[in-house]
Enzyme design. Structure first.
Site, PDB file in Angstrom:
ATOM      1  N   GLU A  15       0.812  -1.215   0.000  1.00  0.00           N
ATOM      2  CA  GLU A  15       0.000   0.000   0.000  1.00  0.00           C
ATOM      3  C   GLU A  15       0.851   1.272   0.000  1.00  0.00           C
ATOM      4  OE1 GLU A  15      -1.835  -2.214   3.039  1.00  0.00           O
ATOM      5  OE2 GLU A  15      -3.809  -1.453   2.518  1.00  0.00           O
ATOM      6  N   SER A 179      -6.514  -3.048   1.703  1.00  0.00           N
ATOM      7  CA  SER A 179      -6.741  -2.556   0.344  1.00  0.00           C
ATOM      8  C   SER A 179      -7.109  -3.667  -0.629  1.00  0.00           C
ATOM      9  CB  SER A 179      -5.518  -1.812  -0.203  1.00  0.00           C
ATOM     10  OG  SER A 179      -5.331  -0.634   0.519  1.00  0.00           O
ATOM     11  N   TYR A 248      -9.263   2.240  -5.495  1.00  0.00           N
ATOM     12  CA  TYR A 248      -8.363   3.346  -5.790  1.00  0.00           C
ATOM     13  C   TYR A 248      -8.370   3.841  -7.231  1.00  0.00           C
ATOM     14  CZ  TYR A 248      -6.825   2.208  -1.200  1.00  0.00           C
ATOM     15  OH  TYR A 248      -6.815   1.973   0.149  1.00  0.00           O
ATOM     16  N   ARG A 287     -11.739   2.701  11.478  1.00  0.00           N
ATOM     17  CA  ARG A 287     -12.962   2.586  10.683  1.00  0.00           C
ATOM     18  C   ARG A 287     -13.440   1.157  10.857  1.00  0.00           C
ATOM     19  NH1 ARG A 287     -11.748   2.468   5.072  1.00  0.00           N
ATOM     20  NH2 ARG A 287     -12.340   0.291   5.219  1.00  0.00           N
ATOM     21  N   ASP A 289     -15.919  -1.805   9.802  1.00  0.00           N
ATOM     22  CA  ASP A 289     -16.662  -2.198   8.593  1.00  0.00           C
ATOM     23  C   ASP A 289     -17.547  -3.403   8.869  1.00  0.00           C
ATOM     24  OD1 ASP A 289     -14.996  -0.277   7.551  1.00  0.00           O
ATOM     25  OD2 ASP A 289     -13.848  -1.650   6.287  1.00  0.00           O
ATOM     26  N   GLU A 302     -14.326  -6.109   9.659  1.00  0.00           N
ATOM     27  CA  GLU A 302     -12.980  -5.785  10.149  1.00  0.00           C
ATOM     28  C   GLU A 302     -12.978  -4.391  10.737  1.00  0.00           C
ATOM     29  OE1 GLU A 302      -9.953  -5.050   7.240  1.00  0.00           O
ATOM     30  OE2 GLU A 302     -11.320  -4.112   5.831  1.00  0.00           O
ATOM     31  N   ASN A 304     -10.199  -1.183  10.577  1.00  0.00           N
ATOM     32  CA  ASN A 304      -8.958  -0.735   9.958  1.00  0.00           C
ATOM     33  C   ASN A 304      -8.346   0.293  10.885  1.00  0.00           C
ATOM     34  OD1 ASN A 304      -8.842  -2.012   7.168  1.00  0.00           O
ATOM     35  ND2 ASN A 304     -10.946  -1.299   7.307  1.00  0.00           N
ATOM     36  N   GLY A 308      -8.062   4.265   4.918  1.00  0.00           N
ATOM     37  CA  GLY A 308      -7.781   5.195   3.815  1.00  0.00           C
ATOM     38  C   GLY A 308      -8.030   6.613   4.297  1.00  0.00           C
TER      39      GLY A 308
END
Ligand code: ADP
Ligand code: MG
Ligand code: MG
Length: 345
Positions: A15, A179, A248, A287, A289, A302, A304, A308
């Site tokens: 990443e 990602s 992305y 974050r 999810d 998950e 994070n 991002g």
């Protein structure tokens, strides 16, 4: 007094480029009257390079790919000498989001933005993370895991176990990545074999999960001891699933903010997200999810620990909707880093 901020980006991970894009955006948003910003670039081969104090925001990512000025030993000695009041690791994936850099900064007694060692490392390993969530009573998809050695010893037995315990469709993922790198959805044994080989390119451990048909709902959390949730959002990938390209490169992956949910669903999601945050002993930000299935179950997918973070990424957009603009969000995160450092003393 202006704070001296070390902006750490790049990194030895798949990443790397995402991190560079984020760093560019963060330099543009940081108030250079409030902060002295020093770029610290980690090249793809792992060399650290410190740049001069930024006078203007970076205008290209190439500008941030520093090659001169010191090298790793120089940067480490600057960190050890306390040059920076706080370090902002804008790193995703292994060697950055996984507790390794956090451990280095702990040892050097440098305050840093984001999650600590334990949450970062447990959050990076999807198997460990899911084990912790299970223990906290959070609902999630069925999963199993396999190491490269186990797989190579007996692929037939591996396939049979996955078929029996997980079934089709299944998702195969490197345990430690993000990602969507190295992730595949498989409908049969032939696809499974290809997917396992692919995932083992990235990690010695692979997680295999039951595939669900579900909406993908995400929430941002900010805080240390008293975490709070952002507005809730939804991602609607145009493709089969939210893969790297959809994240992305495609512009047509829709981010729906706020997500269309009932008040009861929102409340449940917030409670589950905070429980997930606490179960991993997170701090700063995450974050979280979730999958919202057709039968109305909220399954955690998950967290994070360094989501991002360009201005167009979900996490900042969720906070924007909650009334926190990007520059303000960055300052809040820096404030939380300092607060945690003081609380720990
Ligand atoms: P990453 O950490 O790389 O984001 P995820 O576990 O979030 O990995 O998987 C990436 C994407 O793959 C998800 O956003 C979702 O679109 C899809 N996906 C992952 N696991 C499942 C699953 N068990 N069932 C259905 N879709 C999944
Ligand atoms: Mg992830
Ligand atoms: Mg994800």
């Amino acid at each position: 007094m202006k704070k001296k901020l070390g902006l750490l980006y790049g990194g030895k991970s798949a990443e790397h480029n995402v991190s560079l894009q984020t760093a560019k955006a963060v330099t543009a948003a940081l108030d250079l009257y409030k902060f002295d910003v020093y770029p610290i670039y980690i090249s793809i081969d792992g060399t650290w390079t410190e740049g001069e104090k930024l006078e203007t925001p970076a205008s290209t990512i190439e500008e941030l790919q520093l090659t001169e000025n010191g090298g790793t030993e120089h940067v480490l000695s600057m960190l050890a000498q306390g040059k920076y009041d706080v370090v902002f690791p804008l790193l995703h994936g292994p060697n950055g989001e996984d507790g390794t850099v956090q451990g280095l900064l702990e040892v050097l007694n440098v305050p840093y933005v984001g999650n600590g060692v334990l949450a970062s490392s447990a959050g990076m390993d999807k198997v460990i993370m899911k084990n912790v969530f299970a223990q906290a009573g959070l609902k999630q998809v069925g999963y199993t895991h396999m190491t490269r050695t186990e797989w190579e010893q007996n692929k037939e037995a591996g396939c049979a176990l996955i078929e029996r315990e997980i079934g089709w469709p299944c998702f195969v993922k490197p345990a430690n990545l993000g990602s969507s790198v190295g992730i595949s959805k498989c409908q049969n044994k032939e696809e499974l074999i290809g997917a396992m080989e692919e995932a083992f390119q990235f990690d010695r451990k692979v997680i295999i999960e039951e595939g669900v048909v579900a909406r993908e709902i995400e929430v941002g959390i900010l805080g240390n001891e008293m975490p709070v949730c952002s507005v809730i959002g939804e991602i609607v990938p145009k493709k089969d699933f939210y893969d790297y390209k959809a994240k992305y490169e495609d512009e047509d992956t829709a981010l729906i903010i706020p997500a269309d949910l009932t008040d009861a669903q929102k409340m449940e999601m917030e409670q589950l997200a905070i429980r997930a945050f606490r179960s991993l002993d997170c701090s700063g930000l995450v974050r979280a999810d979730f999958f919202l299935t057709e039968s109305g179950d909220l399954l955690i997918n998950e967290v994070n620990t360094m989501p991002g973070f360009t201005p167009f990424s979900m996490f900042p957009l969720l906070w924007k909707e909650a009334g926190v603009e990007y520059p303000q969000l960055i300052e809040k995160m820096i404030g939380l880093a300092v607060e945690r450092h003081i609380e720990k003393q």
